[in-house]
Design a protein around this motif. Structure first.
Motif, short mmCIF file in Angstrom:
data_model
loop_
_atom_site.label_atom_id
_atom_site.label_comp_id
_atom_site.label_asym_id
_atom_site.label_seq_id
_atom_site.Cartn_x
_atom_site.Cartn_y
_atom_site.Cartn_z
N ASP A 83 56.88 25.70 51.25
CA ASP A 83 56.27 26.10 52.52
C ASP A 83 55.41 27.36 52.36
O ASP A 83 54.35 27.48 52.97
CB ASP A 83 57.34 26.31 53.59
CG ASP A 83 57.98 25.00 54.04
OD1 ASP A 83 57.42 23.91 53.72
OD2 ASP A 83 59.03 25.04 54.70
N GLN A 84 55.84 28.28 51.52
CA GLN A 84 55.06 29.49 51.27
C GLN A 84 53.75 29.15 50.53
O GLN A 84 52.70 29.71 50.83
CB GLN A 84 55.87 30.50 50.46
CG GLN A 84 57.03 31.11 51.22
CD GLN A 84 56.58 32.06 52.32
OE1 GLN A 84 55.52 32.66 52.27
NE2 GLN A 84 57.40 32.18 53.34
N ASN A 88 51.32 27.57 53.00
CA ASN A 88 50.74 28.60 53.85
C ASN A 88 49.67 29.39 53.10
O ASN A 88 48.61 29.70 53.64
CB ASN A 88 51.85 29.54 54.35
CG ASN A 88 51.32 30.62 55.26
OD1 ASN A 88 50.48 30.38 56.11
ND2 ASN A 88 51.81 31.82 55.06
N HIS A 105 53.30 18.94 51.21
CA HIS A 105 53.91 18.62 52.51
C HIS A 105 54.92 17.49 52.34
O HIS A 105 56.01 17.54 52.93
CB HIS A 105 52.84 18.21 53.54
CG HIS A 105 52.19 19.36 54.22
ND1 HIS A 105 52.85 20.15 55.13
CD2 HIS A 105 50.94 19.86 54.14
CE1 HIS A 105 52.04 21.08 55.58
NE2 HIS A 105 50.86 20.93 54.98
N SER A 109 58.01 18.86 50.62
CA SER A 109 58.75 19.73 51.53
C SER A 109 59.52 18.91 52.57
O SER A 109 60.70 19.17 52.82
CB SER A 109 57.78 20.69 52.22
OG SER A 109 58.46 21.51 53.13
N SER A 110 58.87 17.93 53.16
CA SER A 110 59.56 17.14 54.20
C SER A 110 60.72 16.34 53.62
O SER A 110 61.78 16.22 54.25
CB SER A 110 58.58 16.23 54.94
OG SER A 110 58.05 15.27 54.08
N LYS A 146 63.49 18.81 53.05
CA LYS A 146 64.05 19.26 54.33
C LYS A 146 65.06 18.25 54.86
O LYS A 146 66.02 18.62 55.53
CB LYS A 146 62.95 19.52 55.34
CG LYS A 146 62.23 20.84 55.08
CD LYS A 146 61.08 21.05 56.04
CE LYS A 146 60.36 22.35 55.69
NZ LYS A 146 59.14 22.53 56.47
#
Length: 152
Positions: A49-50, A53, A77, A80-81, A84
């Motif tokens: 996520d960092q 960004n 993405h 990450s998803s 998560k």
């Protein structure tokens, strides 16, 4: 596999070779390598996520650069998803881990450096190299976490 794609894309973004030095929080990677799998997965999500960004700066890139970065961000993405979804199964920690603050501070410093250098090609090369190192270290952690899960 997705991380391999991300590493390939970050390589393709490479600018001019040279002596570009970037501070790297290697000690945090060493510490998280000995942590529980749940913490390792949280650490990976935080870093992804960092990076997203940090790299999401369309307004500071030409269209050709952005096209490659956009593919790169889509890969990140997706990773990450997926991670998560794993994190959602874990019990929430009762407090913020110390590594979270340190990683957030590290990426904030990278972002400030990029702004300070007015998004120059040299500044982007520093960011690219830092991100590449993060991805390489994250791959090691992910592989170790997978091995730990396979043993369970």
């Amino acid at each position: 596999m997705v991380n391999a794609d991300s590493l390939t894309l970050i390589e393709k973004m490479g600018g001019h070779p040279g002596t570009v030095k970037v501070r790297f929080p290697g000690h945090l990677y060493n510490l998280i390598g000995d942590a529980k799998v749940e913490d390792q997965v949280r650490f990976l999500v935080l870093n992804l996520d960092q990076i997203i960004n940090l790299m999401d700066s369309k307004e500071h890139m030409n269209p050709e650069q952005w096209k490659l970065v956009e593919y790169f961000l889509k890969d990140l993405h997706r990773q990450s998803s997926e991670l998560k979804e794993c994190v959602a199964q874990y019990q929430k920690p009762s407090h913020m881990e110390s590594y979270e603050k340190k990683i957030t501070r590290h990426f904030r410093t990278l972002k400030k450096s990029l702004k300070k250098k007015k998004y120059s090609s040299h500044a982007w090369e520093q960011i690219r190299r830092a991100v590449k190192t993060h991805l390489q270290r994250m791959e090691i952690i992910a592989n170790n976490a997978n091995k730990s899960l396979a043993r369970v």
